[in-house]
Write a protein that holds these residues in place. Structure first.
Motif, short mmCIF file in Angstrom:
data_model
loop_
_atom_site.label_atom_id
_atom_site.label_comp_id
_atom_site.label_asym_id
_atom_site.label_seq_id
_atom_site.Cartn_x
_atom_site.Cartn_y
_atom_site.Cartn_z
N THR A 54 32.65 33.78 35.58
CA THR A 54 32.24 33.29 34.26
C THR A 54 31.20 34.20 33.60
O THR A 54 30.70 33.88 32.53
N SER A 55 30.86 35.30 34.24
CA SER A 55 29.85 36.19 33.67
C SER A 55 30.44 37.05 32.57
O SER A 55 31.51 37.62 32.72
N HIS A 56 29.74 37.16 31.45
CA HIS A 56 30.18 38.13 30.43
C HIS A 56 29.39 39.43 30.56
O HIS A 56 29.46 40.29 29.69
N VAL A 57 28.67 39.57 31.65
CA VAL A 57 27.88 40.79 31.89
C VAL A 57 28.47 41.60 33.05
O VAL A 57 28.61 42.81 32.97
N LEU A 58 28.82 40.90 34.12
CA LEU A 58 29.36 41.56 35.30
C LEU A 58 30.83 41.89 35.07
O LEU A 58 31.50 41.25 34.26
N HIS A 59 31.33 42.88 35.83
CA HIS A 59 32.70 43.36 35.59
C HIS A 59 33.61 43.24 36.80
O HIS A 59 34.79 43.58 36.72
N HIS A 60 33.08 42.81 37.91
CA HIS A 60 33.78 42.89 39.19
C HIS A 60 33.17 41.78 40.06
O HIS A 60 32.01 41.42 39.87
N ASP A 61 33.91 41.28 41.02
CA ASP A 61 33.42 40.13 41.78
C ASP A 61 32.74 40.48 43.09
O ASP A 61 32.38 39.58 43.85
N SER A 62 32.56 41.79 43.41
CA SER A 62 31.98 42.17 44.69
C SER A 62 32.89 41.70 45.82
O SER A 62 34.08 41.45 45.59
N GLY A 63 32.34 41.58 47.04
CA GLY A 63 33.16 41.15 48.18
C GLY A 63 32.48 40.00 48.88
O GLY A 63 32.57 38.85 48.44
N THR A 64 31.75 40.30 49.95
CA THR A 64 31.04 39.28 50.70
C THR A 64 29.79 38.87 49.92
O THR A 64 28.68 39.29 50.23
N LEU A 65 29.99 38.06 48.89
CA LEU A 65 28.87 37.64 48.04
C LEU A 65 27.78 36.99 48.89
O LEU A 65 26.60 37.18 48.66
N CYS A 66 28.22 36.17 49.85
CA CYS A 66 27.32 35.70 50.90
C CYS A 66 28.20 35.47 52.12
O CYS A 66 29.42 35.36 51.99
N GLU A 67 27.59 35.39 53.30
CA GLU A 67 28.35 35.16 54.53
C GLU A 67 28.58 33.65 54.69
O GLU A 67 27.61 32.90 54.84
N PRO A 68 29.81 33.19 54.68
CA PRO A 68 30.05 31.75 54.90
C PRO A 68 29.89 31.44 56.39
O PRO A 68 30.86 31.44 57.14
N VAL A 69 28.64 31.20 56.80
CA VAL A 69 28.36 31.09 58.24
C VAL A 69 28.87 29.78 58.82
O VAL A 69 28.82 29.58 60.04
N ASP A 70 29.37 28.87 57.96
CA ASP A 70 29.98 27.65 58.49
C ASP A 70 31.42 27.88 58.95
O ASP A 70 32.04 26.98 59.50
N LEU A 71 31.94 29.08 58.75
CA LEU A 71 33.30 29.41 59.21
C LEU A 71 33.21 30.39 60.38
O LEU A 71 32.26 31.16 60.48
N PRO A 72 34.22 30.37 61.28
CA PRO A 72 34.19 31.28 62.42
C PRO A 72 34.18 32.75 61.96
O PRO A 72 34.86 33.10 60.99
#
Lengths: 519, 519
Positions: free
Chosen positions: A164-182
Motif C-alpha cells: 500500500t506504499s506510494h513511496v516504496l517500489h518493491h516488497d523486499s524479502g524476509t521483511l521479518c523472520e516469522p519465528v512462529d513457523l519452523p
C-alpha cells in the motif's frame, strides 16, 4: 515510551474546504506513484580516479594472493576451476582482472525485475533508484507492544504496508523472520505471502539452496516456467562470510537463482575492524574483492544472469564491538563503492535508514537520515532497508517503517537536482517582482507550486498552538495512527484463482514431504 | 512527552575496569578539543560551471535592473552613490560586476576571530569549519517544562553549555531572546554574559545601530580599542529584507561593525515561494544578489573589513505557508551557494540542525540530520545553528542542544574524507589476515582503533537487554541528564577583575542613561 495511547485522528490531513480544498486536491494529484525513481543529480564523488584505481588494484591483489575460501561447497570450487581459476583444496585464486572480465563480459548494466502487476515492474540500474523495505529482523517493535519476536502475522502486515506504499517500489524479502513457523518451512509462507498480499516484485529464500529452489518453483507457478527463461521475476540476497569467504548456503542459493536466470544481490557484509581493517579504503577494497568473486560465480553459472553489486558496511564501537550506524565512515564507504560499481558497470545496492537505536527516537532518526542522505546522493540503484530498521537490524518497527517511508518520499525530488532551465532560473519572475514584494501569487509561483517543494505527509509544520490543539503528538505517535489505518483499510490485490489453488496445493505437498525442523 | 522523570545516572559512560578502562582512557585522549575543524574532503558540487555562471549572470542582472531598495537609511544610499552606484531616491542599482569587484578587491578570503582565550580563536574561511550554536529564539524547550518564553537565565545557561562544549567552537550571539529584560537593553546583558560566562568568540547586537555600537564598545573594554584596529573580535549578523531590500537597522549595524574593523555576516533569509520564486536556482540567484550588495556595502565603508557570505534558505509548505526544513530543496540551494561563495572567494555560512518540529522527536532529528549532512558536505565555513534549533527557530531546546552537539561531533571525521595512504589502503593487513579471520587484534587495527571510527557519546549501541537494564531511556531523556549535569558542573572561566569592574560600571552608566523600552 513502550506503550502510549494515540487518538484515532490523523492530524496530518485535516479536512479542507473551498479554495484550500481545491489547492489540496491539485497537490495530491501531483503526488503520483511512479514504479521507480530516475536520477539527474550527479552522484557524490569522494575519491579521485587515482584513489579508485588503487582500490581496484588492491582488490585484484587480494583475489590473486589470498583468494576466496569456499566453505562446504566443492562444486563451487570446481565451477571456478572450469572458468580458469587456480583451485587448491577449498581455496580459489584468480588472475588479476579475471573476475572483472567475467562480470563485464556478460552481466547486464541494467535489467527489469518483473512484478505480477507489470505496471509495478522495476528497472534496476542507472539512472534509476528502487526503494525497498527492510530485510531480516527476528523482532518487531511498535509503541503499543514494545519489542517482541516476529510472527507470520507481522510478516503479512509488512507485506501489506509495502503493497500500500506510494513511496516504496518493491516488497523486499524476509521483511521479518516469522519465528512462529519452523525454520525449514518458513520460506513457503513468506514467498506465498508476497505473492498473495502484494503485486510487487520481491525476494526469495537463500537460507539453503533447496529453499532457493522452492522459491523459484513458486514463481514458476505464478509466472509460468517459460517466463523465467526470458524475464527476471525473483531475487536472492547472498552475504559473503567476510573476510574472503563464501559458504554453501549462500553460493548454493546463488547458483539456483543464476541457473534459473533470476537475480542475485551479492553483498559482502562488513563490520569494519572485525571482518576487515578499520579504514574506509580497506573496507571498500575487501567488499569489491568479495563481491567480484560472487558476481563472477553467477556469470560462470549462467552468463547474463542479472547481478547487483551490494555493500553493507557498518562501523563499530571500539568500546563494545557493537555495530554503529549513521556514522561518517560507512557513508564514505558507500560513496566509494557506488563509484566502483559505476566503473564496473553493474547496478549497485547499499544504504538505507539504519540505526542502532531500540526505539524510533532522536538517535534513530539522526542515524537513519545520515545514512539515507548518502544513499540518495551516492547513486544507489536498489535500496534495501529503506524503511523499518531498528536496533542494528534485529527489529523492524511499525512506526519506524511509516516514518522512514515518509521521509524516503523525498528521494525523487532530491535526485532530480537543480533545474537551470529558464523556468528554473526564473529571472523574469524576479525582474517582474520588486524589492519587498512577495512571490506567493506570482504567475511563476502559481505555475510551479504543485511540484515546487517536496513535502512530508507526516511531519508537523503547524504552529505550536495548532500542534497542541491537535493533541501534541510526536512523530512516532502520528506514525502509530498511520500504520493501523493502513492495515485496517488494506484490500487484497486480485490473484488468478487457478494459480492461487495450484500454489496452495504445491505448498501443501512440499510441506508434508519432509518433517518440521528448526535448523 | 512534555515532562518525564529521568534518573540522575549517565548510562552512556558506564564505569569500566581493567583492560576495558585503559581502552576507554586511550579513546578519551583521542578526543581532543580543536579550536575549529579542517576539511580535506572535496565539497559536493551539484551544478556545472555553466549553471553557476548562469546564476551569477542573473544576479548581476537583478542588481542592475531591479537594484536594491534602501529602507529608512539615506546615508547608505549616499555611501553606495559615492562608490559609483546609480541611486534614484531609495533605489540603488549597480553596473554589472560592480559589487563582485568591490568584494573581491578587499574582502579577505579567510580571517581569524579572536576569542578572549586566544587558544580558542577561530579561523573563518577555507579549508576550515567553525561550529556555532543556534541563534535568535524567543522560546526555550525542555522535557521538564515543555515550551516557555526564554529568560536571561536561559541565555546564561546556553552560554555555559556552549562554553563547556568540546564540539562547538564559538558561542553564537542571541542564543535565545531574554524576554524578561527590556528590548532596548537586552543587548548589554547578552554581550556581558558572553564575556563573563565563556571565553570563546561571540556575536553582538544588530537590532539597532546604537546597540551594535554598544556591543563594539563593550569588546573595546575587554580587548582594548587598539586591538580592534588590528584584529576581529566580534561579529554581527545582518539579514536582508528579501526580496532585494536592506533596512536601516541591519545596514546601519553593518556600518558600525565594518567601521570598527569587525566581522559582518551578511545573510539573505529566503523562504522560497514567499520572498523569492519557488525554484532552487532562483533562490540562489536572489541570495547572491542581495548578499553581494550587503558585502559590497561593508567593503565601501571599510575596505578589508571581514565579511561572511551567508544564506538561510527554507522551503515552504504550499498548503499553509509555513517554513519547512530538512527537505531536499534547501540542501540543494546550500550546495549551489557554497560553490558560488568559493567562486567569489569569501567565507560561507549556511546550514545547521534545522527542524519545524516542536519537540526533539523523530521528525526533529530527521530534518536536522538532512540539513547538517549537507552542511558538512557543502564546504560551510561558519555554521550557525549547529545546535539547539526547534520549531523553525522559535525555540531553542535544552535537549536538542545536547543531541545536536553530540551528532555534530561527527563533522571533523566526516570532512577528513577517505585516506588512501598505505595505512588507509591497509593492503598488508588484508594480505596478512586470511579468509574467515577477524581483524580485532591485528596490528593494523591496534595501531588505528583510537581514531578509526567516530563515535557518539550519547547514542546507545548496547544490546536491547542492556539498554533496558539501563532504564530504557530514549535519546532525549539521556540528553536531559546531560545538560543538567553540564550546568551543575559548570565553572566560570577567569576574567581580569579590573576589566570586569570597568565593564559593569560602563554598563550601569549606559543603562541608566535612557529609559527602558520594549521597542
Amino acid at each position: 515510551m513502550a506503550s502510549m495511547a494515540t487518538r484515532e485522528v490523523d492530524h496530518a490531513t485535516p479536512t479542507r474546504r473551498g479554495r484550500s480544498a481545491r489547492h489540496a486536491e491539485r497537490l495530491a494529484r501531483a503526488i503520483e506513484t511512479v514504479p521507480y525513481l530516475t536520477r539527474t543529480l550527479p552522484p557524490v564523488e569522494v575519491l579521485s580516479t587515482d584513489g579508485l584505481e588503487a582500490i581496484e588494484h588492491n582488490a585484484d591483489t587480494l583475489l590473486q594472493e589470498v583468494g576466496i575460501e569456499i566453505v562446504n561447497f566443492p562444486e563451487a570450487a570446481e565451477i571456478f576451476r572450469g572458468a580458469g581459476a587456480d583451485v587448491q583444496g577449498t581455496r580459489v585464486r584468480f588472475e588479476r582482472g579475471m573476475c572483472r572480465q567475467l562480470v563485464q563480459a556478460t552481466a547486464p548494466r541494467s535489467f527489469t525485475q518483473v512484478a505480477r502487476n507489470r505496471a509495478r515492474s522495476v528497472v534496476i540500474g542507472d539512472p534509476h533508484m528502487v526503494l525497498v523495505p527492510s530485510y531480516g529482523s527476528p523482532f518487531i517493535h511498535n509503541l503499543d507492544e514494545g519489542r517482541r519476536y516476529a510472527t507470520i502475522e507481522d510478516f503479512r502486515n509488512f507485506v501489506k504496508l509495502a503493497y500500500t506504499s506510494h513511496v516504496l517500489h518493491h516488497d523486499s524479502g524476509t521483511l521479518c523472520e516469522p519465528v512462529d513457523l519452523p525454520v525449514n518451512k518458513r520460506h513457503f509462507d513468506m514467498v506465498y505471502s508476497h505473492i498473495r498480499y502484494s503485486d510487487r516484485a520481491f525476494m526469495g529464500s537463500v537460507t539453503h539452496p533447496s529453499r532457493a529452489q522452492d522459491s523459484v518453483d513458486m514463481v514458476k507457478i505464478l509466472f509460468g516456467a517459460d517466463t523465467l527463461e526470458q524475464e527476471h521475476v525473483i531475487m536472492g540476497l547472498a552475504n559473503a562470510n567476510s573476510p574472503m569467504s563464501w559458504d554453501f548456503n549462500m553460493l548454493g542459493s546463488a547458483k539456483v537463482y543464476a541457473e534459473n536466470n533470476q537475480i542475485m544481490l551479492i553483498t559482502p557484509f562488513i563490520l569494519g575492524g572485525a571482518m576487515a581493517p578499520v579504514t574506509i579504503a580497506a573496507d571498500a577494497t575487501q567488499t569489491l574483492a568479495e563481491a567480484l568473486a560472487g558476481m563472477a560465480f553467477c556469470q560462470i553459472v549462467r552468463p547474463g544472469a542479472p547481478v547487483i553489486f551490494g555493500s553493507f558496511a557498518s562501523s563499530m564501537s571500539m568500546q563494545t564491538g557493537a555495530p554503529t550506524f549513521g556514522t561518517p565512515e560507512p557513508q564514505l564507504v558507500l560513496f566509494v563503492l557506488a563509484a566502483l560499481a559505476r566503473r564496473l558497470g553493474v547496478p549497485f545496492r547499499s544504504g538505507g535508514n539504519f540505526t542502532a537505536s531500540k526505539v524510533p527516537d532522536y538517535q534513530a532518526a539522526y542515524e537513519s537520515a545520515i545514512s539515507f542522505m548518502a544513499t540518495m546522493q551516492a547513486g544507489v540503484n536498489f535500496n534495501l532497508h529503506t524503511a523499518g530498521w531498528l536496533e542494528g537490524g534485529l527489529a523492524i518497527g511499525y512506526e519506524k517503517f511509516i516514518l522512514d517511508e515518509d521521509q524516503a518520499s523525498m528521494a525523487g525530488k532530491y535526485i532530480e537536482g537543480v533545474d537551470v532551465s529558464d523556468n528554473g532560473l526564473a529571472l523574469d519572475a524576479m525582474l517582474a517582482g520588486g524589492p519587498g514584494q512577495h512571490f506567493l501569487g506570482s504567475p511563476h509561483t502559481l505555475a510551479n507550486f504543485e511540484t515546487a517543494f517536496w513535502r512530508s505527509e507526516l511531519s508537523d509544520n503547524n504552529s505550536f498552538e495548532q500542534w497542541e490543539l491537535n493533541g501534541a503528538l510526536d512523530a512516532a505517535q502520528r506514525a502509530n495512527i498511520r500504520w493501523k489505518r493502513r492495515l485496517a483499510e488494506y484490500q487484497e490485490p486480485p490473484l488468478d484463482q487457478g494459480v492461487h489453488e495450484e500454489l496452495l496445493a504445491w505448498m501443501e505437498q512440499r510441506k508434508s514431504s519432509f518433517p518440521d525442523s528448526d535448523v
